[in-house]
Write an enzyme that holds these catalytic residues in place. Structure first.
Site, PDB file in Angstrom:
ATOM      1  N   GLU A  41       0.810  -1.219   0.000  1.00  0.00           N
ATOM      2  CA  GLU A  41       0.000   0.000   0.000  1.00  0.00           C
ATOM      3  C   GLU A  41       0.846   1.273   0.000  1.00  0.00           C
ATOM      4  OE1 GLU A  41      -3.382   0.461  -0.109  1.00  0.00           O
ATOM      5  OE2 GLU A  41      -3.538  -1.676  -0.530  1.00  0.00           O
ATOM      6  N   GLU A  79      -1.206   9.566  -1.010  1.00  0.00           N
ATOM      7  CA  GLU A  79      -1.463   9.005  -2.333  1.00  0.00           C
ATOM      8  C   GLU A  79      -0.703   9.792  -3.401  1.00  0.00           C
ATOM      9  OE1 GLU A  79      -5.338   8.029  -5.168  1.00  0.00           O
ATOM     10  OE2 GLU A  79      -5.569   8.385  -3.018  1.00  0.00           O
ATOM     11  N   ASN A  92     -14.524   6.446   5.923  1.00  0.00           N
ATOM     12  CA  ASN A  92     -13.476   5.746   6.668  1.00  0.00           C
ATOM     13  C   ASN A  92     -12.767   6.681   7.643  1.00  0.00           C
ATOM     14  OD1 ASN A  92     -13.686   3.078   5.726  1.00  0.00           O
ATOM     15  ND2 ASN A  92     -12.581   3.569   3.852  1.00  0.00           N
TER      16      ASN A  92
END
Length: 413
Positions: free
Chosen positions: A266, A275, A313
């Site tokens: 990840e 990201e 989330n």
């Protein structure tokens, strides 16, 4: 009759002339604002409604002009607690000559008082390792930092939500409390202390009971970003005590290898905090989720070891961890312990696209493949992204070998 008509014409002309001579401001009069005032620590905060035609507002304090502003509020700070101040406000249009000003609002009084800001006590967690005590606590609303007390005396200030106290004597017991602080007030506002927690470092305890030692962690991630500290990971463990602490020693180490193997995929072996594709950053707001609505100006792109994404989330993780992640998602990219806690939150409590949590998958021998399915199964599983799946399996296998355990069956998804 003709004479009467002439008189009427003359009268009308005089009226029209008089109207033309009236000041323009008579037709551009501004209405009076409605002022509201609130008091806090050494501060009076003024708010009022917008007035049509106004280009700004004059603030008057104690009967004298004090400040001009173009906004609909004004914060008057640095005041003396216990002293009463009076305020009025008037709308103004500076485009006219002379300047047009409305009548002043009704007078409002304000008396700042000490203690206008109230901070709650943090909840402190402490874990121990070889020569270390690692502290972590929840975020307190209104705090700008935290005071750490060791053995009853002030010891350290920090703006983060964790602290790693190193160089300690093994076998010696240390006690800790922490208090929230708001340094923008005069005097500084401080919360009550947390409940006292004790910590007794001991030799041979490589990481607060964590099955991966710091040396092994460094071997797994030799080129990681310095943000991802081992101490931050150890501090986060207290949030989910069942993690790597369930079942046999083999299962405990297998879970650690599985978790860190997925983290490696990840986060690019912990090289990336956020990201990489910034084009995706604005895309993670699910407007239909009313339980955790997106905060104005905030973005919920991937951050942290497991790249936590989406407003729901961040909201759910924040609620579980006692952190304001919905309104301050950047905490995941600025506090190492918080970043690790969000990864552990997902691992231990969320099933994602799968049928079970990753923690459940490992401790119940459902296989490493189920952890992949939970974390990113929609994108990678069922033959969609076999290279990424194989990467995860490779990293998991390497880490399991390093820890001296087998991987078990059912590795793919």
């Amino acid at each position: 009759m003709k004479k009467t008509v002439n008189k009427l014409v003359v009268t009308m002309a005089m009226v029209i002339g008089a109207l033309l001579l009236l000041p323009i401001t008579a037709f551009g009069a501004l209405s009076t604002p409605t002022l509201q005032v609130s008091a806090s620590q050494a501060t009076c905060t003024l708010n009022w409604n917008g007035i049509s035609g106004a280009t700004g507002y004059d603030v008057f304090r104690n009967g004298t002009w004090y400040q001009w502003t173009s906004s609909l509020s004004y914060t008057d700070s640095g005041l003396t607690n216990g002293t009463t101040y009076t305020y009025t406000v008037a709308a103004q249009n500076a485009t006219t000559t002379p300047i047009t000003t409305s009548p002043q609002s009704a007078v409002k009084t304000c008396t700042p008082a000490a203690g206008g800001i109230s901070l709650t006590a943090p909840t402190l967690n402490v874990s121990t390792s070889n020569g270390f005590c690692t502290l972590s606590w929840n975020s307190v609303h209104g705090a700008t930092g935290y005071d750490i007390y060791r053995n009853g005396s002030w010891y350290q200030w920090t703006s983060s939500l964790s602290y790693n106290d190193s160089g300690l004597t093994n076998g010696t017991t240390y006690t800790y409390t922490v208090a929230a602080q708001n340094a923008t007030t005069k005097p500084v506002t401080t919360s009550p202390h947390s409940a006292s927690k004790s910590c007794k470092p001991s030799a041979g305890n490589g990481g607060g009971g964590f099955v991966v030692s710091e040396a092994q962690f460094n071997q797994m991630f030799p080129n990681r970003n310095s943000f991802y500290t081992y101490s931050g990971l150890v501090a986060a463990l207290s949030a989910y005590p069942a993690f790597t602490n369930t079942g046999s020693d083999t299962i405990k180490k297998r879970e650690a290898a599985a978790f860190l193997g997925n983290v490696a995929q990840e986060s690019g072996h912990l090289r990336y905090i956020t990201e990489l594709d910034v084009r995706n950053h604005p895309k993670y707001c699910l407007i239909s989720n009313t339980q955790y609505p997106c905060a104005p100006g905030k973005q919920y792109y991937g951050r942290g070891p497991i790249q936590l994404s989406w407003n729901y989330n961040y909201g759910a993780a924040g609620a579980a961890l006692g952190l304001p992640l919905l309104t301050n998602p950047d905490l995941v990219a600025t506090d190492s312990s918080v970043a690790w806690k969000t990864a552990l939150w997902f691992w231990n409590t969320q099933s994602g696209a799968g049928r079970m949590t990753p923690h459940h998958a490992i401790v119940n021998n459902a296989g490493f493949g189920e952890t992949i399915r939970s974390i990113n199964g929609t994108v990678e599983c069922n033959g969609k992204e076999p290279d990424k799946v194989n990467n995860r399996i490779k990293y998991f296998t390497n880490f399991a070998n390093l820890l001296g355990v087998s991987t078990g069956d059912k590795l793919g998804c």
